[in-house]
Design a protein around this motif. Sequence first.
Motif, short mmCIF file in Angstrom:
data_model
loop_
_atom_site.label_atom_id
_atom_site.label_comp_id
_atom_site.label_asym_id
_atom_site.label_seq_id
_atom_site.Cartn_x
_atom_site.Cartn_y
_atom_site.Cartn_z
N UNK A 74 2.60 1.65 -4.13
CA UNK A 74 2.02 1.22 -2.99
C UNK A 74 3.20 1.10 -1.73
N UNK A 75 2.91 1.26 -0.59
CA UNK A 75 4.07 1.70 0.57
C UNK A 75 3.37 0.81 1.54
N UNK A 76 3.78 0.08 2.47
CA UNK A 76 2.71 -0.61 3.71
C UNK A 76 3.53 0.72 4.96
N UNK A 77 2.38 0.85 5.91
CA UNK A 77 2.51 1.79 6.22
C UNK A 77 1.66 1.42 7.97
N UNK A 78 0.76 0.07 8.11
CA UNK A 78 0.90 -0.32 9.48
C UNK A 78 -0.14 -1.30 8.62
N UNK A 79 0.01 -2.58 9.87
CA UNK A 79 0.43 -3.84 10.22
C UNK A 79 -0.79 -4.55 11.44
N UNK A 80 -1.64 -5.53 11.60
CA UNK A 80 -2.12 -5.27 13.02
C UNK A 80 -1.18 -6.82 13.37
N UNK A 81 -0.57 -7.05 12.47
CA UNK A 81 0.68 -8.27 13.34
C UNK A 81 1.61 -8.50 11.92
N UNK A 82 2.20 -9.24 12.58
CA UNK A 82 4.06 -9.82 12.28
C UNK A 82 3.47 -10.67 10.65
N UNK A 83 2.19 -11.44 11.24
CA UNK A 83 1.91 -12.36 9.98
C UNK A 83 1.56 -11.99 8.87
N UNK A 84 0.49 -10.29 8.95
CA UNK A 84 -0.02 -10.24 7.81
C UNK A 84 1.29 -8.87 7.19
N UNK A 85 2.08 -8.58 7.92
CA UNK A 85 3.04 -7.75 7.21
C UNK A 85 3.89 -7.87 6.86
N UNK A 86 4.00 -10.05 6.90
CA UNK A 86 4.65 -10.63 5.63
C UNK A 86 4.27 -10.74 4.55
N UNK A 87 2.78 -10.85 4.49
CA UNK A 87 1.77 -11.35 3.70
C UNK A 87 1.53 -9.92 2.45
N UNK A 88 1.85 -8.51 3.39
CA UNK A 88 1.26 -7.48 2.47
C UNK A 88 2.85 -7.61 2.06
N UNK A 89 3.73 -6.95 2.36
CA UNK A 89 5.41 -6.59 1.61
C UNK A 89 5.29 -7.78 0.50
N UNK A 90 4.72 -8.64 1.06
CA UNK A 90 5.19 -10.32 -0.50
C UNK A 90 3.79 -9.58 -1.92
N UNK A 91 2.85 -9.34 -1.31
CA UNK A 91 2.40 -9.13 -1.96
C UNK A 91 2.63 -7.68 -2.99
N UNK A 92 3.09 -6.46 -2.11
CA UNK A 92 3.88 -5.63 -3.47
C UNK A 92 4.98 -5.94 -3.97
N UNK A 93 5.89 -6.82 -3.68
CA UNK A 93 6.92 -7.09 -3.33
C UNK A 93 6.93 -7.97 -5.40
N UNK A 94 5.75 -9.11 -5.10
CA UNK A 94 5.17 -9.21 -6.28
C UNK A 94 3.96 -8.55 -7.24
N UNK A 95 3.92 -7.26 -6.31
CA UNK A 95 2.86 -6.37 -8.03
C UNK A 95 1.64 -7.35 -7.76
N UNK A 96 0.88 -7.89 -7.16
CA UNK A 96 0.04 -8.64 -8.00
C UNK A 96 -1.03 -8.87 -6.40
N UNK A 97 -2.08 -8.73 -6.88
CA UNK A 97 -2.57 -8.88 -4.75
C UNK A 97 -4.35 -8.37 -5.64
N UNK A 98 -5.15 -8.31 -4.38
CA UNK A 98 -6.30 -7.47 -4.44
C UNK A 98 -5.91 -5.56 -4.04
N UNK A 99 -4.87 -5.57 -3.05
CA UNK A 99 -4.39 -4.46 -2.47
C UNK A 99 -4.11 -3.52 -3.74
N UNK A 100 -3.41 -3.82 -4.42
CA UNK A 100 -2.65 -3.93 -5.89
C UNK A 100 -4.15 -3.29 -7.16
N UNK A 101 -4.86 -3.57 -7.39
CA UNK A 101 -6.19 -3.96 -8.34
C UNK A 101 -7.07 -3.10 -7.14
N UNK A 102 -7.46 -2.61 -6.30
CA UNK A 102 -7.78 -1.41 -5.88
C UNK A 102 -7.65 -0.07 -6.02
N UNK A 103 -6.60 -0.16 -5.45
CA UNK A 103 -5.80 0.53 -5.66
C UNK A 103 -5.20 1.37 -7.38
#
Length: 268
Positions: A74-103
């Motif tokens: 998974x890779x982040x392609x769009x985000x509504x704000x810088x705040x959520x972009x940072x959280x999403x990138x952290x989620x991908x780097x940590x390989x854990x979170x709702x988006x990883x499980x949903x995918x």
Amino acid sequence: MPSSSFPSPDPPSSNGPPGLPREARITAALIDLADTLVDDFDPAEFLYRVAEHCMDLLDIGDAGVMLAVPGGPLRLVAASSERVRVVELFELDASEGPCCTSFDQAVPVDHTLNAAPSPRWPRFSTRAHAAGYTSVHATPVRLRGDTIGVLNLFRRIPGQLLEADRHLARALADATAISLLQQTTLDQHRTVRAQLEKALDTRTIIEQAKGFLTARHESDPDTAFHRLRAHARHHHLRLVDLARDIVDGTTTLPPPPGTGKTPTPPET
């Protein structure tokens, strides 16, 4: 008891005049996402519009869109704000979170964020809660039988996403998948993998341009990105083309109003 907690009257909409009924805005959003059969289709701009429609129509505080090429991460392609972009990138780097499980499981995932770290996703929940989010809803973006991405919907007020919003999020995810599939039919030699790779690669160029504008005009990343998109729309340019020209130095955006700075023309 009302069946929905949506505000009344409706807030201003990016899909039409202020006060346009929500049902009309939903229709406009789905039509907009379906209108992709054009030669100059811009996948980066399209995916940012997906995030904007989520923000406009759903009771959320931020939205992110993730995609993956077949067999890739998974890779982040769009985000509504810088705040959520940072959280999403952290989620991908940590390989854990709702988006990883949903995918991985191809199912919607709801998760409430509290001060105490979640045993299921301790690093993600701590980071997301510290960013001011109270819950996350992740819904998979499925193309035919394959999951190609995830819509991530973050709330900043207590309570999970309403059931009606969950169904609408599913519809927006399906519309996103169908639109990407439509693009592959324009050219029989174009594959789903190539289309997704193109969308993912443009993200890097856009982030470079955003960082350049942030440093050059001493602004924040959100402001820099909104100016980048506004300039592209006003001059009928593809977002990625404008971003590339800014990085290459062939295009210079004027400074934000009120800064009193004079833009430095690109070197010849």
